[in-house]
Design a protein around this motif. Structure first.
Motif, short mmCIF file in Angstrom:
data_model
loop_
_atom_site.label_atom_id
_atom_site.label_comp_id
_atom_site.label_asym_id
_atom_site.label_seq_id
_atom_site.Cartn_x
_atom_site.Cartn_y
_atom_site.Cartn_z
N ALA A 35 0.83 -1.20 0.00
CA ALA A 35 0.00 0.00 0.00
C ALA A 35 0.87 1.25 0.00
O ALA A 35 0.60 2.22 -0.73
N ARG A 36 1.93 1.25 0.82
CA ARG A 36 2.83 2.41 0.87
C ARG A 36 3.57 2.58 -0.45
O ARG A 36 3.75 3.71 -0.94
N GLN A 37 3.98 1.49 -1.04
CA GLN A 37 4.69 1.56 -2.31
C GLN A 37 3.77 2.10 -3.41
O GLN A 37 4.16 2.97 -4.20
N ILE A 38 2.55 1.59 -3.45
CA ILE A 38 1.59 2.05 -4.46
C ILE A 38 1.29 3.54 -4.28
O ILE A 38 1.27 4.30 -5.25
N ALA A 39 1.05 3.95 -3.03
CA ALA A 39 0.74 5.35 -2.75
C ALA A 39 1.87 6.27 -3.19
O ALA A 39 1.63 7.32 -3.82
N ASN A 40 3.10 5.91 -2.87
CA ASN A 40 4.24 6.77 -3.19
C ASN A 40 4.53 6.81 -4.69
O ASN A 40 4.90 7.85 -5.23
N LEU A 41 4.35 5.67 -5.36
CA LEU A 41 4.60 5.64 -6.80
C LEU A 41 3.50 6.35 -7.58
O LEU A 41 3.77 7.05 -8.55
N ALA A 42 2.26 6.14 -7.15
CA ALA A 42 1.12 6.73 -7.87
C ALA A 42 0.84 8.16 -7.44
O ALA A 42 0.19 8.91 -8.17
N GLY A 43 1.28 8.52 -6.22
CA GLY A 43 0.98 9.85 -5.72
C GLY A 43 -0.47 10.02 -5.34
O GLY A 43 -1.00 11.13 -5.32
N LYS A 44 -1.13 8.87 -5.01
CA LYS A 44 -2.54 8.90 -4.64
C LYS A 44 -2.77 7.99 -3.43
O LYS A 44 -1.96 7.12 -3.13
N SER A 45 -3.89 8.20 -2.75
CA SER A 45 -4.19 7.46 -1.52
C SER A 45 -4.44 5.98 -1.79
O SER A 45 -4.97 5.60 -2.84
N VAL A 46 -4.09 5.17 -0.78
CA VAL A 46 -4.35 3.73 -0.82
C VAL A 46 -4.93 3.32 0.53
O VAL A 46 -4.37 3.66 1.58
N TYR A 47 -6.04 2.59 0.51
CA TYR A 47 -6.61 2.08 1.76
C TYR A 47 -6.08 0.69 2.01
O TYR A 47 -6.16 -0.19 1.15
N CYS A 48 -5.52 0.48 3.22
CA CYS A 48 -4.96 -0.82 3.59
C CYS A 48 -5.97 -1.59 4.43
O CYS A 48 -6.33 -1.17 5.53
N VAL A 49 -6.41 -2.73 3.92
CA VAL A 49 -7.40 -3.56 4.61
C VAL A 49 -6.81 -4.18 5.87
O VAL A 49 -7.48 -4.26 6.90
N ASP A 50 -5.54 -4.62 5.80
CA ASP A 50 -4.92 -5.29 6.95
C ASP A 50 -4.84 -4.38 8.17
O ASP A 50 -5.15 -4.78 9.29
N SER A 51 -4.39 -3.13 7.98
CA SER A 51 -4.23 -2.20 9.10
C SER A 51 -5.44 -1.30 9.28
O SER A 51 -5.51 -0.52 10.23
N ARG A 52 -6.40 -1.38 8.33
CA ARG A 52 -7.63 -0.58 8.36
C ARG A 52 -7.32 0.91 8.51
O ARG A 52 -7.88 1.60 9.37
N LYS A 53 -6.42 1.39 7.66
CA LYS A 53 -6.12 2.82 7.66
C LYS A 53 -5.78 3.28 6.25
O LYS A 53 -5.39 2.47 5.40
N MET A 54 -5.92 4.57 6.04
CA MET A 54 -5.60 5.17 4.76
C MET A 54 -4.12 5.50 4.71
O MET A 54 -3.57 6.09 5.64
N ILE A 55 -3.48 5.09 3.63
CA ILE A 55 -2.06 5.36 3.42
C ILE A 55 -1.95 6.47 2.39
O ILE A 55 -2.45 6.35 1.27
N TYR A 56 -1.30 7.56 2.78
CA TYR A 56 -1.14 8.70 1.88
C TYR A 56 0.29 8.74 1.33
O TYR A 56 1.23 8.28 2.00
N PRO A 57 0.48 9.28 0.12
CA PRO A 57 1.84 9.33 -0.45
C PRO A 57 2.74 10.27 0.36
O PRO A 57 2.25 11.22 0.99
N ASP A 58 4.04 9.98 0.33
CA ASP A 58 4.99 10.88 0.98
C ASP A 58 5.13 12.15 0.14
O ASP A 58 4.45 12.31 -0.89
N ALA A 59 5.99 13.07 0.56
CA ALA A 59 6.09 14.37 -0.10
C ALA A 59 6.46 14.23 -1.57
O ALA A 59 5.89 14.91 -2.44
#
Length: 303
Positions: free
Chosen positions: A260-284
């Protein structure tokens, strides 16, 4: 993407209990998600609650022994708070108002929502917090029309992941693909299913999705010949991010947090993680990358 979890809902109400009008003695939840908010708020305030139909019929939901000493006959409740989890267009809350108008002239009815769109603040008497769109909530994510604007992984989301033994790229894996139990079954159509399953397993995957009545617009699979080739490529998150980037989807729903973190940072868009039940946002860096893509997409659409 503005995301709110059940924990966010609970904290929002708990931090703003002073907004509830003094003397409120009954909480009424608007089915279905409003019942979640009503139950949480009633617990915080130590008040009885019911649903809209129960209120119309003069019924209150049964409480535990601790609250029995505080219960009154229905006729004795005078300050009623009707609550929705969220208000966007205001249609559902307006329908409730129409149903209740003039029903109990001796009761004062106040309307509220936990989260409200900026353009709908005049639809209720007060609200707990403003949540602009696009938005998605933990409690209805897989059953919302917004799912048509989402990418969704399969393994770990719609079904469990295969074990190491099952993941043999052979008979055991084929048996897994055919017979694995469903996990989260959405009631709305998914925009795009994106999976690291190999393209050669499309027939089994499509058959499983059909059997579990999972609707989708597109299924994108990894076009590599074998598990060994997939492991050598070692691009699990990158492949999913490439699909997310190429299409104008609002959200990716993924099971693995590191992916989820990899997808968010590469795409520059939010990813929801089902395992941790939280939204992962891209880094700067990822956010900047995503903003540039948005700008270029808008610029190209002008021509």
């Amino acid at each position: 993407m503005n995301y709110r979890s059940i924990d966010d809902m609970n904290h929002c109400m708990a931090a703003n209990l002073a907004k509830v009008p003094a003397g409120t003695d009954l909480i009424v939840g608007v089915p279905r998600s409003g019942l979640l908010a009503a139950n949480l708020l009633a617990l915080h305030l130590n008040l009885p609650f019911t649903d809209v139909e129960g209120f119309v019929e003069g019924r209150i939901l049964q409480s535990g022994s601790r609250l029995k000493n505080y219960m009154k006959p229905f006729e004795a409740y005078k300050q009623v708070l009707v609550i929705e989890d969220s208000v966007w267009s205001g249609q559902s809350i307006e329908e409730v108002k129409e149903k209740l108008v003039g029903l109990y002239p001796d009761k004062q009815i106040v309307y509220t929502a936990v989260f409200i769109a900026p353009e709908a603040v005049d639809k209720v008497d007060f609200y707990f917090d403003v949540c602009p769109g696009p938005r998605i909530f933990e409690w209805n994510m897989m059953h919302h029309e917004l799912l048509e604007n989402c990418c969704v992984d399969i393994d770990g989301v719609l079904c469990k992941d295969p074990t190491e033994e099952q993941n043999d790229d052979g008979p055991l894996y084929e048996e897994f693909l055919t017979n694995v139990d469903s996990h989260l079954v959405p009631s709305k159509t998914i925009g795009c299913l994106v999976t690291n399953r190999l393209e050669k397993y499309r027939p089994q995957t499509e058959a499983w999705l059909a059997r579990h009545n999972i609707k989708y617009k597109e299924l994108v699979m990894l076009n590599l010949p074998s598990k060994a080739a997939r492991l050598k490529a070692n691009n699990h998150g990158g492949f999913k991010a490439s699909v997310y980037i190429k299409n104008d989807y609002w959200l990716f729903i993924e099971s693995s947090e590191w992916q989820a973190r990899q997808i968010a940072n590469l795409a520059g868009k939010s990813v929801y993680c089902v395992d941790s039940r939280k939204m992962i946002y891209p880094d700067a860096v990822g956010k900047t990358r995503g903003n540039i893509r948005k700008f270029l997409r808008k610029a190209l659409n002008l021509f």
